[in-house]
Design an enzyme around this catalytic site. Structure first.
Site, short mmCIF file in Angstrom:
data_model
loop_
_atom_site.label_atom_id
_atom_site.label_comp_id
_atom_site.label_asym_id
_atom_site.label_seq_id
_atom_site.Cartn_x
_atom_site.Cartn_y
_atom_site.Cartn_z
N CYS A 110 0.50 -1.53 -0.11
CA CYS A 110 0.27 -0.02 -0.37
C CYS A 110 1.19 1.24 -0.34
O CYS A 110 0.59 2.10 -0.45
CB CYS A 110 -0.92 -0.27 1.15
N HIS A 244 -3.91 7.37 4.05
CA HIS A 244 -3.77 5.81 3.33
C HIS A 244 -5.28 5.04 3.56
O HIS A 244 -6.26 5.43 4.17
CB HIS A 244 -2.83 5.03 3.07
N ASN A 274 -10.28 0.18 1.12
CA ASN A 274 -8.85 0.45 0.71
C ASN A 274 -8.33 -0.64 -0.48
O ASN A 274 -8.74 -1.68 -0.97
CB ASN A 274 -8.11 -0.69 1.95
O1 UT7 Z 1 -3.31 -1.43 3.69
C1 UT7 Z 1 -3.39 -1.95 5.43
C2 UT7 Z 1 -4.73 -2.84 5.23
N1 UT7 Z 1 -4.62 -3.67 6.37
C3 UT7 Z 1 -5.52 -2.52 7.01
O2 UT7 Z 1 -5.26 -1.51 7.15
C4 UT7 Z 1 -6.11 -3.07 8.23
C5 UT7 Z 1 -5.93 -2.62 9.76
N2 UT7 Z 1 -7.45 -3.25 10.95
C6 UT7 Z 1 -8.31 -3.04 10.72
O3 UT7 Z 1 -8.66 -1.68 10.17
C7 UT7 Z 1 -9.66 -3.27 11.75
O4 UT7 Z 1 -8.46 -4.30 12.55
C8 UT7 Z 1 -10.43 -4.68 11.18
C9 UT7 Z 1 -11.48 -3.46 10.30
C10 UT7 Z 1 -9.86 -5.08 9.62
C11 UT7 Z 1 -10.89 -5.17 11.96
O5 UT7 Z 1 -12.31 -4.09 12.98
P1 UT7 Z 1 -12.10 -4.84 14.72
O6 UT7 Z 1 -12.48 -3.21 15.64
O7 UT7 Z 1 -10.35 -4.25 15.29
O8 UT7 Z 1 -12.45 -5.91 14.75
P2 UT7 Z 1 -12.57 -7.54 15.20
O9 UT7 Z 1 -11.10 -8.16 14.13
O10 UT7 Z 1 -11.61 -7.64 16.90
O11 UT7 Z 1 -12.81 -8.16 15.22
C12 UT7 Z 1 -14.81 -7.58 15.92
C13 UT7 Z 1 -15.56 -8.84 15.56
C14 UT7 Z 1 -15.33 -10.03 16.05
O12 UT7 Z 1 -16.31 -10.63 16.12
P3 UT7 Z 1 -16.57 -11.70 17.83
O13 UT7 Z 1 -14.72 -12.29 18.82
O14 UT7 Z 1 -15.67 -10.06 18.98
O15 UT7 Z 1 -16.72 -11.81 19.10
C15 UT7 Z 1 -14.80 -10.89 14.50
O16 UT7 Z 1 -15.40 -12.24 14.81
O17 UT7 Z 1 -15.91 -8.30 14.68
C16 UT7 Z 1 -15.85 -9.43 13.97
N3 UT7 Z 1 -15.72 -9.67 12.66
C17 UT7 Z 1 -17.45 -9.15 11.79
N4 UT7 Z 1 -18.23 -9.19 12.11
C18 UT7 Z 1 -18.93 -8.87 10.93
C19 UT7 Z 1 -14.50 -9.23 12.10
N5 UT7 Z 1 -15.30 -9.00 10.70
C20 UT7 Z 1 -16.08 -8.83 10.48
C21 UT7 Z 1 -17.78 -8.91 9.25
N6 UT7 Z 1 -18.56 -8.25 9.82
N7 UT7 Z 1 -17.08 -9.08 8.35
#
Ligand code: UT7
Length: 319
Positions: A110, A244, A274
């Site tokens: 990225c 970004h 993204n």
């Molecule tokens: O260019 C670089 C590329 N990468 C990035 O920039 C990614 C950076 N990271 C992020 O943007 C965030 O960490 C994410 C958007 C990927 C995730 O957000 P988060 O607030 O950190 O969520 P999490 O991973 O802690 O997940 C929270 C909950 C989980 O459920 P439980 O364990 O709390 O029951 C996940 O299983 O949300 C669940 N979850 C979803 N639910 C509905 C994860 N993805 C989804 C989804 N829909 N798509």
């Protein structure tokens, strides 16, 4: 003497994949995606090839700059995956637009656009070039795991190009890399050798989102701060930040950490998600064409991604 940005141009696929449609493919919903990422929709290639998109962006940028393909001295394409392993995507662009200059690719995930600007800076400083075309484009849809809801909702296809000419409007630029394949990785997947002993991994994106999130919030603030300082400026001097476009929460946290008003951060993550190396120039082009950038404005740009890499810079808008 280094460069000024003379023109920009974007290209995105026609097809709009909404959060609602994604909800029919994996266990997710519009509210989760919007609240956690700010993304409402993204573009996905159906008919378009990456060559068509890179050529469209390049042509639009050349028109915006008033530069002809035959005047170009160098083409740099930042991408993780061009049309072929070889020839490079840069060479594909060169062929299609009818340029005759050297061309190559750079892969910094990225952060690719800022890495490409830094490489171009070296060519200008050595007085090897008058006009350089930088094209940053990825089509992550073909390396996304469409069964993994934690990643497939985040990415989209598209990107943009910039034409650089001699000038003194690059005020500072910084790159970093921190070799790490644990938190974000896309393996090749196939190995044609009958002799190779290692197991093959699926060629899809693997990411520990929380780890990347923490890295990103810190990297954005640190990178932008350093580039502003290196330019001999303060946060108050910055007119626009082109960050970004990975997650609106990362952008909001960066604005808070830097003390730069959130209104100065240009955002289009809601429309495109993204787009990897395409993300920063796509935002720059939309800000440019929306008439938001005035001659002399100070613009800070920053990206982070797999590697883990970061790139940040400060430019003065020259158009
Ligand atoms: O260019 C670089 C590329 N990468 C990035 O920039 C990614 C950076 N990271 C992020 O943007 C965030 O960490 C994410 C958007 C990927 C995730 O957000 P988060 O607030 O950190 O969520 P999490 O991973 O802690 O997940 C929270 C909950 C989980 O459920 P439980 O364990 O709390 O029951 C996940 O299983 O949300 C669940 N979850 C979803 N639910 C509905 C994860 N993805 C989804 C989804 N829909 N798509």
């Amino acid at each position: 003497m280094s460069f000024s940005i003379l023109g920009t141009g974007k290209a995105v696929p026609e097809y709009i994949l909404t959060n609602d449609e994604l909800s029919t493919m994996v266990d997710t919903n519009d509210e989760w995606i919007k609240t956690r990422t700010g993304i409402e929709e993204r573009r996905v290639c159906k008919d378009e090839t990456i060559t068509e998109l890179t050529v469209k962006a390049a042509t639009a940028a050349l028109e915006d700059a008033g530069v002809k393909p035959e005047e170009l001295d160098l083409i740099i394409c930042s991408t993780m995956r061009g049309e072929n392993i070889t020839p490079s995507q840069g060479c594909m662009i060169q062929k299609e637009i009818g340029a005759t200059c050297p061309a190559f690719d750079v892969n910094a995930a990225c952060s690719g656009f800022i890495y490409a600007l830094d490489i171009a800076d070296g060519y200008f400083v050595r007085k090897k070039v008058k006009y350089v075309l930088v094209v940053s484009m990825d089509n992550l849809s073909n390396i996304t795991d469409w069964k993994d809801r934690s990643t497939c909702v985040l990415f989209g296809d598209g990107g943009a190009a910039a034409v650089l000419g001699e000038g003194d409007d690059l005020l500072s630029i910084n790159l970093t890399a921190n070799g790490n394949d644990e938190v974000l990785r896309i393996p090749h997947g196939t190995n044609s050798s009958p002799f190779y002993k290692h197991e093959e991994e699926r060629a899809v994106l693997h990411m520990a989102g929380n780890e990347v999130y923490k890295f990103a919030v810190n990297a954005m603030a640190t990178g932008i701060k350093k580039s502003i300082g290196d330019a001999g400026l303060t946060e108050d001097d910055v007119d626009h930040v082109i960050p970004h476009q990975a997650n609106i929460r990362i952008i909001n946290a960066s604005a808070k950490n830097l003390g730069i008003p959130r209104e100065k951060f240009f955002c289009n993550v809601n429309h495109y998600g993204n787009t990897s190396s395409g993300s920063v120039p796509l935002a720059l082009d939309e800000a440019n064409r929306a008439g938001l950038l005035k001659k002399g404005d100070i613009i800070a740009m920053c990206a982070f991604g797999a590697g883990l890499t970061t790139g940040s810079c400060v430019i003065r808008w020259a158009k």
